[in-house]
Design an enzyme around this catalytic site. Structure first.
Site, PDB file in Angstrom:
ATOM      1  N   ASP A  89       0.847  -1.190   0.000  1.00 33.29           N
ATOM      2  CA  ASP A  89       0.000   0.000   0.000  1.00 33.29           C
ATOM      3  C   ASP A  89       0.885   1.243   0.000  1.00 33.29           C
ATOM      4  OD1 ASP A  89      -3.251  -0.221   1.415  1.00 33.29           O
ATOM      5  OD2 ASP A  89      -2.436   1.454   0.232  1.00 33.29           O
ATOM      6  N   ASP A 185      -2.968   4.541  -2.434  1.00 30.92           N
ATOM      7  CA  ASP A 185      -4.035   5.106  -1.618  1.00 30.92           C
ATOM      8  C   ASP A 185      -4.440   6.488  -2.132  1.00 30.92           C
ATOM      9  OD1 ASP A 185      -5.520   4.771   0.954  1.00 30.92           O
ATOM     10  OD2 ASP A 185      -4.493   6.626   1.454  1.00 30.92           O
ATOM     11  N   GLU A 240      -6.295   3.690  -6.091  1.00 32.03           N
ATOM     12  CA  GLU A 240      -7.610   3.880  -5.483  1.00 32.03           C
ATOM     13  C   GLU A 240      -8.098   5.252  -5.919  1.00 32.03           C
ATOM     14  OE1 GLU A 240      -7.891   4.926  -1.418  1.00 32.03           O
ATOM     15  OE2 GLU A 240      -9.910   4.133  -1.208  1.00 32.03           O
ATOM     16  N   HIS A 313     -11.462  -3.054   3.241  1.00 35.15           N
ATOM     17  CA  HIS A 313     -11.391  -2.698   4.667  1.00 35.15           C
ATOM     18  C   HIS A 313     -12.114  -1.394   4.979  1.00 35.15           C
ATOM     19  CE1 HIS A 313      -8.400  -0.382   2.629  1.00 35.15           C
ATOM     20  NE2 HIS A 313      -8.262   0.374   3.680  1.00 35.15           N
ATOM     21  N   ASP A 314     -12.615  -0.705   3.935  1.00 30.86           N
ATOM     22  CA  ASP A 314     -13.275   0.593   4.154  1.00 30.86           C
ATOM     23  C   ASP A 314     -14.787   0.526   4.058  1.00 30.86           C
ATOM     24  OD1 ASP A 314     -10.752   2.416   2.300  1.00 30.86           O
ATOM     25  OD2 ASP A 314     -10.948   2.078   4.454  1.00 30.86           O
TER      26      ASP A 314
HETATM   27  O1  TEU Z   1      -9.642   5.381   1.676  1.00 29.29           O
HETATM   28  C1  TEU Z   1     -10.047   6.605   1.128  1.00 29.29           C
HETATM   29  C2  TEU Z   1     -11.464   6.614   0.671  1.00 29.29           C
HETATM   30  O2  TEU Z   1     -11.744   7.180  -0.373  1.00 29.29           O
HETATM   31  C3  TEU Z   1     -12.595   6.016   1.437  1.00 29.29           C
HETATM   32  O3  TEU Z   1     -12.500   4.633   1.354  1.00 29.29           O
HETATM   33  C4  TEU Z   1     -12.628   6.556   2.848  1.00 29.29           C
HETATM   34  O4  TEU Z   1     -11.630   5.922   3.596  1.00 29.29           O
HETATM   35  C5  TEU Z   1     -13.937   6.346   3.568  1.00 29.29           C
HETATM   36  O5  TEU Z   1     -14.061   5.007   3.930  1.00 29.29           O
HETATM   37  C6  TEU Z   1     -15.135   6.792   2.785  1.00 29.29           C
HETATM   38  O6  TEU Z   1     -16.119   7.103   3.783  1.00 29.29           O
HETATM   39  C7  TEU Z   1      -8.219   5.227   1.800  1.00 29.29           C
HETATM   40  C8  TEU Z   1      -7.929   4.018   2.667  1.00 29.29           C
HETATM   41  O7  TEU Z   1      -8.420   2.843   2.011  1.00 29.29           O
HETATM   42  C9  TEU Z   1      -8.596   4.237   4.001  1.00 29.29           C
HETATM   43  O8  TEU Z   1      -8.489   3.091   4.838  1.00 29.29           O
HETATM   44  C10 TEU Z   1      -7.931   5.427   4.684  1.00 29.29           C
HETATM   45  O9  TEU Z   1      -8.652   5.740   5.862  1.00 29.29           O
HETATM   46  C11 TEU Z   1      -7.946   6.654   3.762  1.00 29.29           C
HETATM   47  O10 TEU Z   1      -7.626   6.381   2.402  1.00 29.29           O
HETATM   48  C12 TEU Z   1      -6.896   7.653   4.230  1.00 29.29           C
HETATM   49  O11 TEU Z   1      -5.623   7.107   4.005  1.00 29.29           O
END
Ligand code: TEU
Ligand code: CA
Length: 533
Positions: A89, A185, A240, A313-314
């Site tokens: 990542d 990310d 992402e 995971h989000d």
């Molecule tokens: O996620 C960014 C993102 O666009 C969304 O998934 C956000 O985290 C949220 O869940 C939307 O409500 C990335 C990572 O995957 C996430 O775990 C981190 O918290 C975020 O960036 C910041 O690094």
């Protein structure tokens, strides 16, 4: 196909209740038997864990909770011995506020690291993903710094070439160890629209698409990253892409763009977000999945490549969010597996899907760990605001912790995840939902992954949507194979398949081997068949 590990929750090996690298090493046979080609490993770097590792304080050191650099190198070589590639990542839109660059930068306007970040004395109305203003004032100089995420995640200033070349050095450090690429990310956010202006709306979706994402120099930066780093290695990259819409996508992944190998968009993931974000929950019909995915496939066609996923995971677990995790647990789990593994693009399976893991329903908001949820709670929940029990119901649906409870390996204590006290509670359904008890789901994934490897049409052929009308039936072809999925609890009576006969190759009801022109489609039934007419 890809498999995502959230290391904190995958497998603990030393009894401290936190997943670690040795735990992943101990589970390599599981990954190899499943048949994965590529592992996306979530952040394992030094971090104060404000955002569970997405706030990095040292990009070149393994967080001691996860193990040592030797553990990492052993994991990498064992994965390679099994023919599995590893991507890491890359979190470079922001650092932790405990990174030495920021610790130095905040001290003084004269710090050599000052313009590694964004500073102002006139904060605009940008809002953080994690609630509140996206600007935080510092006592040392009175200036405020930008943080699109938590206060402990200050945004890096990519306008500064020193920042960009520090990032390229970090990338080469890991690539020279032999990793096979990066998941990047929020890569779509690294170019900011300057000077920062007031936004006409503070609604999150508007801010992301109109202000945060796809900034003016984004492609210049990624092409420079490609020129300086990516093109010198045999690797793959997946970006992402919050805010990447269908009209922007090909700019990131077009074959002649020399940018990224693929992206994953968040259009489907943000489908049920209201004006105030995910906890302003707006339910959406399952037909929204089909519409979103077919439009994205049309947009990408033969111009670029998508990463196909339904959870990570989000976001909540796909079996609970898009399936039926109560009455059709096996059928819905295997239908979603079929959708992921036959749609066009590189599928990414999130840890625990292969044993049918579901959302959790903690009894108390105190059981939730995630900063995104706890910040919203502090700002919007309590006397005179949203009642706690109302927010708890929304947390059951939307919390990122739904996907972060420990992987359920067995019905032993703590689901076989740890011999200690897990960092977050195990889903109480672990006695029924675990790898041992749900071997049939695991075997369906394993067999379908093998089937996909043996039938290249499912990887490379175009996708033709064979039913544009029905709300819950996905019916599409990939080369000589047709895929028929009923994403509902209802029987779809005498569905006109429009063909004489077909031999069923894969079914999650294991009843029919041949199907005729009209048949009823069972709830959550998934069929792959070959046209015989
Ligand atoms: O996620 C960014 C993102 O666009 C969304 O998934 C956000 O985290 C949220 O869940 C939307 O409500 C990335 C990572 O995957 C996430 O775990 C981190 O918290 C975020 O960036 C910041 O690094
Ligand atoms: Ca551990």
């Amino acid at each position: 196909m890809m498999y995502q590990i959230y290391p904190r929750s995958f497998q603990d090996s030393n009894g401290d209740g936190i997943g670690d690298l040795r735990g992943i090493i101990n589970r390599i046979d599981h990954l190899s038997t499943l048949g994965i080609d590529l592992l996306w490993l979530g952040p394992i770097y030094e971090s104060p864990n404000d955002d569970n590792g997405y706030d990095i304080s040292d990009y070149r050191r393994i967080h001691p909770e996860f193990g040592t650099m030797e553990d990492f190198e052993e994991l990498l070589s064992r994965l390679h011995q099994k023919g599995i590639r590893l991507i890491m990542d890359l979190v470079v839109n922001h650092t932790s506020d405990e990174h030495q660059w920021f610790r130095d930068a905040r001290r003084s306007k004269d710090s050599p690291y000052r313009d590694y970040y964004y500073w102002t004395h006139q904060p605009n109305n940008y809002v953080s993903y994690f609630g509140g203003s996206a600007w935080e004032q510092t006592s040392e100089t009175g200036a405020s710094y930008l943080h699109l995420f938590s206060k402990k995640q200050p945004d890096l200033n990519w306008e500064n070439p020193k920042v960009r070349f520090e990032v390229y050095d970090i990338m080469k450090f890991w690539l020279d160890k032999g990793i096979d690429g990066f998941r990047m990310d929020v890569i779509s956010l690294i170019s900011k629209r300057l000077p920062f202006k007031q936004s006409s709306s503070t609604e999150m979706k508007f801010l992301i698409e109109e202000h945060y994402a796809n900034g003016p120099r984004i492609h210049e930066y990624i092409q420079e990253m490609n020129e300086e780093v990516l093109r010198h290695y045999d690797i793959m990259t997946v970006g992402e892409g919050p805010g990447i819409t269908k009209s922007h996508a090909v700019d990131y992944v077009g074959y002649e763009r020399n940018e990224l190998s693929m992206i994953f968009h968040l259009d489907l993931m943000f489908m049920d977000f209201g004006a105030r974000g995910k906890f302003d929950y707006q339910a959406f019909p399952i037909s929204g999945v089909k519409k979103c995915w077919m439009e994205w496939d049309e947009a990408m066609k033969d111009l670029g490549w998508n990463n196909i996923f339904l959870d990570n995971h989000d976001f909540p677990r796909m079996l609970s969010r898009f399936g039926n995790d109560r009455h059709y647990h096996f059928q819905a789990a295997t239908l979603l597996a079929t959708l992921l593994l036959t749609f066009r693009g590189t599928p990414c399976i999130y840890q625990g899907s292969e044993m049918g893991m579901t959302n959790v329903q903690f009894d108390s908001l105190d059981d939730y760990d995630d900063i995104e949820l706890q910040n919203f709670r502090r700002e919007h929940v309590g006397p005179g605001k949203m009642p706690e029990d109302e927010f708890l119901k929304i947390a059951h649906i939307q919390a990122r912790d739904n996907a972060r409870t420990p992987v359920q390996w067995s019905s032993q204590e703590n689901a076989g995840f740890t011999k200690g006290k897990p960092w977050i509670k195990v889903n109480p359904n672990y006695k029924e939902v675990n790898l041992d008890k749900c071997q049939n789901i695991f075997e369906f994934y394993r067999d379908l992954i093998q089937f996909r490897k043996k039938h290249p049409d499912l990887v490379y052929a175009d996708l033709h949507n064979l039913d544009t009308e029905h709300d819950t039936i996905f019916y599409y072809s990939r080369g000589k194979y047709s895929i028929l999925l009923n994403m509902s609890d209802e029987v779809v009576e005498t569905y006109a398949l429009g063909l004489e006969r077909a031999s069923v190759l894969i079914s999650n009801y294991n009843i029919d081997t041949v199907i005729g022109p009209n048949r009823s489609i069972r709830p959550w039934e998934a069929l792959i068949f070959e046209k015989t007419d």
